[in-house]
Design an enzyme around this catalytic site. Structure first.
Site, short mmCIF file in Angstrom:
data_model
loop_
_atom_site.label_atom_id
_atom_site.label_comp_id
_atom_site.label_asym_id
_atom_site.label_seq_id
_atom_site.Cartn_x
_atom_site.Cartn_y
_atom_site.Cartn_z
N ASN A 1 -0.56 -5.06 8.49
CA ASN A 1 -1.78 -5.90 8.41
C ASN A 1 -1.56 -7.23 9.13
OD1 ASN A 1 -4.12 -4.76 6.78
ND2 ASN A 1 -2.36 -4.21 5.50
N MET B 1 3.82 -8.81 -2.31
CA MET B 1 3.92 -8.10 -3.59
C MET B 1 4.28 -9.01 -4.76
SD MET B 1 2.84 -5.25 -2.99
CE MET B 1 2.67 -3.86 -1.91
N HIS C 1 -6.21 -5.10 -0.58
CA HIS C 1 -5.69 -4.19 -1.61
C HIS C 1 -6.11 -2.76 -1.27
CE1 HIS C 1 -4.16 -2.99 -5.50
NE2 HIS C 1 -5.24 -2.23 -5.62
N GLU D 1 -7.76 -0.70 6.54
CA GLU D 1 -7.32 -2.07 6.24
C GLU D 1 -7.26 -2.90 7.52
OE1 GLU D 1 -3.87 -2.52 3.69
OE2 GLU D 1 -4.22 -0.58 2.77
C1 GAR Z 1 -1.02 -2.37 2.35
O1 GAR Z 1 -1.48 -1.07 2.08
C2 GAR Z 1 -1.65 -3.36 1.40
O2 GAR Z 1 -2.99 -3.09 1.10
C3 GAR Z 1 -0.78 -3.18 0.18
O3 GAR Z 1 0.52 -3.05 0.70
C4 GAR Z 1 0.46 -2.49 2.00
C5 GAR Z 1 1.18 -3.43 2.95
O4 GAR Z 1 1.29 -2.86 4.21
N1 GAR Z 1 -0.91 -4.29 -0.72
C6 GAR Z 1 -0.85 -4.15 -2.03
O5 GAR Z 1 -0.65 -3.08 -2.59
C7 GAR Z 1 -1.02 -5.44 -2.79
N2 GAR Z 1 -1.19 -5.17 -4.18
P1 GAR Z 1 1.71 -3.77 5.47
O6 GAR Z 1 2.96 -4.54 5.04
O7 GAR Z 1 1.99 -2.76 6.54
O8 GAR Z 1 0.57 -4.69 5.79
#
Ligand code: GAR
Length: 200
Positions: free
Chosen positions: A14, A90, A109, A174
């Site tokens: 992201n 997190m 999320h 996302e």
């Molecule tokens: C993503 O799917 C985000 O939505 C989730 O962690 C992943 C991070 O991916 N976030 C949560 O679960 C927050 N509670 P990334 O590091 O590749 O962006």
């Protein structure tokens, strides 16, 4: 130009989508600093590749949440950050960050909130047997994934989906909606009215 501070813990896809949208000048914003609570986060490499300052702040190195978040705030202020974007960060945001950036913290999320807040949202969706899940960008408040919702995108669950295949399809969405939500904020298009976010 809005300065973004992106907080990460993991692979940072992201973060990459946000950097790319800023560099394509789709968003009148730039990623001014990346902060990771995890020294192993691949997102730190991504920041380096784009010559974006990257800071490691591990909560374990601080005596409590307040002193940890005060250090985050110090770094965000140093880069004149106007919007804090949680991107796979997190940890639950505490009062120090919320008080310094009221209505100026957003999160992505991987579920259609208010369904499946917290950890392993994709697994929660599969275990529950829903046929549609998705992702949500929302403002952050004192709760866990409970703030006013900005944009959501729905993703159908396929019969053969595993946590991995479903997560991957949600992630693709996302990467669309997070930069879009930031674009709306950077262009001053959003107004929060109670629980509702109006897009002008
Ligand atoms: C993503 O799917 C985000 O939505 C989730 O962690 C992943 C991070 O991916 N976030 C949560 O679960 C927050 N509670 P990334 O590091 O590749 O962006």
């Amino acid at each position: 130009m809005l300065n973004l501070g992106v907080l990460i813990s993991g692979k940072g896809s992201n973060l990459q989508a946000i950097i790319d949208a800023c560099e394509r000048e789709k968003i009148p914003a730039r990623v001014a600093v990346v902060i990771s609570n995890n020294p192993e986060s691949y997102g730190l490499e991504r920041a380096k590749n784009h010559k974006i300052p990257a800071v490691i702040l591990n909560s374990k190195d601080f005596s409590n949440k307040n002193t940890y978040e005060l250090e985050i705030v110090k770094n965000l202020k140093q880069y004149d950050v106007g919007l804090v974007c949680l991107a796979g960060y997190m940890r639950i945001v505490g009062t120090v960050l919320l008080e310094h950036y009221p209505s100026k913290i957003v999160n992505i999320h991987p579920s259609l909130l208010p369904s499946f807040p917290g950890l392993h949202a994709q697994k929660q969706a599969l275990d529950h047997g829903v046929t549609v899940t998705g992702c949500t960008v929302h403002f952050v408040n004192e709760g866990c994934d409970t703030g006013p919702i900005i944009i959501q995108s729905a993703v159908p669950v396929k019969e053969k989906d595993t946590e991995e295949t479903l997560s991957e399809r949600i992630l693709q969405q996302e990467h669309h909606i997070y930069p879009l939500a930031i674009e709306f904020i950077a262009k001053g298009k959003l107004k929060i009215e109670g629980r509702r976010v109006k897009i002008a």
